[in-house]
Design a protein around this motif. Structure first.
Motif, PDB file in Angstrom:
ATOM      1  N   UNK A  92      99.931  82.551  35.146  1.00 55.64           N
ATOM      2  CA  UNK A  92      98.726  81.995  34.526  1.00 55.64           C
ATOM      3  C   UNK A  92      97.907  83.089  33.838  1.00 55.64           C
ATOM      4  N   UNK A  93      97.774  84.237  34.498  1.00 56.75           N
ATOM      5  CA  UNK A  93      97.013  85.349  33.929  1.00 56.75           C
ATOM      6  C   UNK A  93      97.643  85.893  32.656  1.00 56.75           C
ATOM      7  N   UNK A  94      98.968  85.961  32.616  1.00 55.45           N
ATOM      8  CA  UNK A  94      99.658  86.439  31.421  1.00 55.45           C
ATOM      9  C   UNK A  94      99.423  85.498  30.244  1.00 55.45           C
ATOM     10  N   UNK A  95      99.437  84.204  30.506  1.00 53.00           N
ATOM     11  CA  UNK A  95      99.191  83.226  29.441  1.00 53.00           C
ATOM     12  C   UNK A  95      97.747  83.295  28.953  1.00 53.00           C
ATOM     13  N   UNK A 121      87.483  78.066  26.463  1.00 52.87           N
ATOM     14  CA  UNK A 121      87.968  79.435  26.307  1.00 52.87           C
ATOM     15  C   UNK A 121      89.124  79.717  27.264  1.00 52.87           C
ATOM     16  N   UNK A 122      89.999  80.654  26.892  1.00 57.15           N
ATOM     17  CA  UNK A 122      91.184  80.948  27.713  1.00 57.15           C
ATOM     18  C   UNK A 122      90.883  81.313  29.161  1.00 57.15           C
ATOM     19  N   UNK A 130      97.290  74.660  29.612  1.00 61.82           N
ATOM     20  CA  UNK A 130      97.835  75.802  28.871  1.00 61.82           C
ATOM     21  C   UNK A 130      99.319  75.628  28.606  1.00 61.82           C
ATOM     22  N   UNK A 131     100.035  75.173  29.626  1.00 62.28           N
ATOM     23  CA  UNK A 131     101.486  75.010  29.483  1.00 62.28           C
ATOM     24  C   UNK A 131     101.822  74.056  28.341  1.00 62.28           C
ATOM     25  N   UNK A 132     101.088  72.965  28.247  1.00 63.42           N
ATOM     26  CA  UNK A 132     101.325  72.006  27.164  1.00 63.42           C
ATOM     27  C   UNK A 132     101.023  72.625  25.799  1.00 63.42           C
ATOM     28  N   UNK A 183     109.368  87.321  31.137  1.00 64.58           N
ATOM     29  CA  UNK A 183     108.227  86.589  30.581  1.00 64.58           C
ATOM     30  C   UNK A 183     107.182  87.567  30.033  1.00 64.58           C
ATOM     31  N   UNK A 184     106.906  88.631  30.779  1.00 64.37           N
ATOM     32  CA  UNK A 184     105.993  89.672  30.316  1.00 64.37           C
ATOM     33  C   UNK A 184     106.505  90.317  29.039  1.00 64.37           C
ATOM     34  N   UNK A 185     107.787  90.648  29.009  1.00 66.73           N
ATOM     35  CA  UNK A 185     108.377  91.281  27.825  1.00 66.73           C
ATOM     36  C   UNK A 185     108.263  90.365  26.607  1.00 66.73           C
TER      37      UNK A 185
END
Length: 202
Positions: A92-95, A121-122, A130-132, A183-185
């Protein structure tokens, strides 16, 4: 765009994967928490107040779940539920970081997440919405990120449950730790760094 090669991730010991995640999120925190010199003002302001340091702390907590603790078998379900919660928070934090970096694009997007006429806001978005948005506007379909994030989301939600939920196994969890590094990359390769030297590579 660089091709993401995950062969090194698959052959790495799980402890090494965790160390890379820690160092990756530390570099992201160090760079993006102070982006006033070159990032757009609204994005820099949002990033400066975001707790990217907590992403680092949560990354370090992953060590708790990869330690071999054969004496704690009776608590394995509890440890696994907490491990999924840990990973879900990082995802969640990465998104949120992604949307904060691209805040100007996000706020002008026709599909930006709103409550009535007000933009959300994010930093206060929930993972489901967020996923959608990411599925529709960010992720290429062939990467299957929506399917993976939904899987982690379902596992993480076990922390809220009194009734029975599927929590999988630690073997499955370790596989998803490898996927989180990937996912991070994936997202990091899309971040607008000012130069090659600034780009974290883990």
């Amino acid at each position: 765009m660089m091709f993401i090669d995950n062969r090194d991730i698959q052959s790495m010991k799980i402890e090494g994967v965790v160390e890379r995640i820690i160092n990756f999120n530390k570099c992201l925190n160090d760079f993006w928490s102070n982006a006033f010199e070159w990032a757009p003002l609204e994005a820099a302001q949002l990033l400066s107040k975001s707790r990217l340091d907590w992403q680092v702390s949560l990354s370090k907590c992953l060590k708790l779940w990869v330690q071999n603790n054969n004496e704690d078998i009776e608590n394995e379900s509890g440890r696994l539920i907490l491990a999924w919660a840990n990973l879900g928070s990082l995802v969640e934090g990465t998104m949120k970081l992604f949307l904060s970096i691209f805040y100007n694009d996000y706020k002008d997007d026709i599909d930006a997440i709103r409550k009535g006429d007000k933009l959300i806001d994010p930093d206060v978005l929930d993972l489901e919405r967020m996923r959608h948005f990411f599925k529709k506007r960010i992720w290429e379909e062939n990467y299957k990120w929506d399917e993976w994030v939904l899987h982690v989301q379902h596992r993480r939600n076990a922390i809220h449950a009194y009734r029975n939920r599927e929590i999988g196994t630690f073997e499955e969890y370790y596989k998803d730790l490898r996927n989180y590094l990937l996912f991070l990359r994936y997202h990091n390769e899309r971040f607008p760094y000012p130069d090659e030297v600034s780009i974290p590579r883990f």
